[in-house]
Design a protein around this motif. Structure first.
Motif, short mmCIF file in Angstrom:
data_model
loop_
_atom_site.label_atom_id
_atom_site.label_comp_id
_atom_site.label_asym_id
_atom_site.label_seq_id
_atom_site.Cartn_x
_atom_site.Cartn_y
_atom_site.Cartn_z
N CYS A 16 0.82 -1.22 0.00
CA CYS A 16 0.00 0.00 0.00
C CYS A 16 0.86 1.27 0.00
N ARG A 17 2.15 1.13 0.27
CA ARG A 17 3.02 2.32 0.26
C ARG A 17 2.98 2.95 -1.12
N GLY A 18 2.75 4.22 -1.13
CA GLY A 18 2.72 4.95 -2.39
C GLY A 18 1.34 5.01 -3.04
N ALA A 19 0.41 4.17 -2.57
CA ALA A 19 -0.95 4.22 -3.11
C ALA A 19 -1.64 5.45 -2.54
N ALA A 32 -1.88 5.61 1.47
CA ALA A 32 -2.72 4.66 2.20
C ALA A 32 -1.95 3.98 3.33
N TYR A 33 -0.69 3.68 3.11
CA TYR A 33 0.16 3.03 4.13
C TYR A 33 0.34 3.95 5.34
N ASP A 34 0.72 5.20 5.09
CA ASP A 34 0.92 6.15 6.19
C ASP A 34 -0.39 6.42 6.92
N HIS A 35 -1.46 6.53 6.15
CA HIS A 35 -2.78 6.77 6.75
C HIS A 35 -3.17 5.62 7.67
N ALA A 36 -2.93 4.39 7.25
CA ALA A 36 -3.27 3.22 8.07
C ALA A 36 -2.45 3.22 9.37
N LEU A 37 -1.17 3.51 9.27
CA LEU A 37 -0.32 3.55 10.47
C LEU A 37 -0.77 4.64 11.44
N ARG A 38 -1.11 5.81 10.90
CA ARG A 38 -1.57 6.90 11.77
C ARG A 38 -2.92 6.58 12.41
N THR A 39 -3.82 5.97 11.64
CA THR A 39 -5.13 5.59 12.19
C THR A 39 -4.93 4.60 13.35
N ALA A 40 -4.13 3.57 13.13
CA ALA A 40 -3.88 2.58 14.18
C ALA A 40 -3.20 3.20 15.39
N ARG A 60 -7.55 -1.67 7.14
CA ARG A 60 -8.59 -1.21 6.21
C ARG A 60 -8.12 -0.94 4.78
N PRO A 61 -6.88 -0.45 4.53
CA PRO A 61 -6.51 -0.18 3.14
C PRO A 61 -6.27 -1.41 2.28
N VAL A 62 -6.28 -2.58 2.86
CA VAL A 62 -6.05 -3.80 2.09
C VAL A 62 -7.05 -3.92 0.95
N GLY A 63 -8.28 -3.55 1.20
CA GLY A 63 -9.32 -3.62 0.17
C GLY A 63 -9.04 -2.75 -1.03
N ARG A 64 -8.45 -1.59 -0.79
CA ARG A 64 -8.13 -0.69 -1.91
C ARG A 64 -7.14 -1.34 -2.85
N LEU A 65 -6.24 -2.13 -2.29
CA LEU A 65 -5.22 -2.78 -3.10
C LEU A 65 -5.77 -4.01 -3.81
N LEU A 66 -6.57 -4.80 -3.10
CA LEU A 66 -7.09 -6.04 -3.67
C LEU A 66 -8.20 -5.81 -4.69
N TRP A 67 -9.03 -4.78 -4.46
CA TRP A 67 -10.17 -4.51 -5.34
C TRP A 67 -10.21 -3.02 -5.67
N PRO A 68 -9.25 -2.54 -6.46
CA PRO A 68 -9.15 -1.09 -6.70
C PRO A 68 -10.32 -0.50 -7.46
N GLY A 69 -10.98 -1.25 -8.29
CA GLY A 69 -12.05 -0.69 -9.09
C GLY A 69 -13.43 -0.99 -8.58
#
Length: 150
Positions: A16-19, A32-40, A60-69
């Motif tokens: 997710c880094r860079g997404a 998305a990676y930084d956002h997830a770390l800050r949220t946690a 939570r950002p895993v879904g954005r990577l697995l199902w982007p569309g």
């Protein structure tokens, strides 16, 4: 897809880094990676004993990577992907729809949503993903033990 190991989950989170598809209202997308770390990290500060809530904010950002569309079904599919590994409560929080909340989980969903929104504009060092490995492994081990008993 079902995640079967903490290593698979960590690989997805690292990917997710860079997404930059997490939208800030009126601003540029954030990583998305930084956002997830800050949220946690925010959830860890608010509720230090609630590891499942913290991990829900992290994964939570895993879904954005697995199902982007597929934004309409992403939360449901993300919840399904982490359920076997991290348990029903984490999956329910990842799904995070108030109408699906069990009695008493409304506060958890509010805390998750608030941390998610605060993390969009927060600028602090939230550590690295490796800091979360032990927590993920503990939740996965506990969930696998519970599943083996049933």
């Amino acid at each position: 897809m079902e995640l079967r190991s903490v290593e698979e989950l960590m690989d997805l989170l690292y990917a997710c880094r860079g997404a930059r598809d997490v939208q800030v209202p009126g601003g540029a997308p954030v990583d998305a990676y930084d956002h997830a770390l800050r949220t946690a990290a925010l959830l860890r500060r608010q509720r230090p004993a609630d590891k499942e809530l913290q991990v829900a904010g992290l994964v939570r950002p895993v879904g954005r990577l697995l199902w982007p569309g597929e934004p309409a079904t992403r939360a449901d599919r993300s919840a399904d992907a982490v359920r076997a590994l991290l348990g029903e409560r984490v999956a329910g929080l990842v799904r995070s729809r108030p109408r699906h909340a069990l009695r008493g989980e409304e506060d958890d969903l509010l805390a998750l949503r608030t941390a998610d929104e605060e993390a969009l504009g927060a600028c602090f060092d939230a550590g690295v993903l490796e800091d979360w490995r032990t927590v993920l492994e503990l939740l996965a081990a506990r969930n696998s033990r519970l599943g083996a008993v049933e």
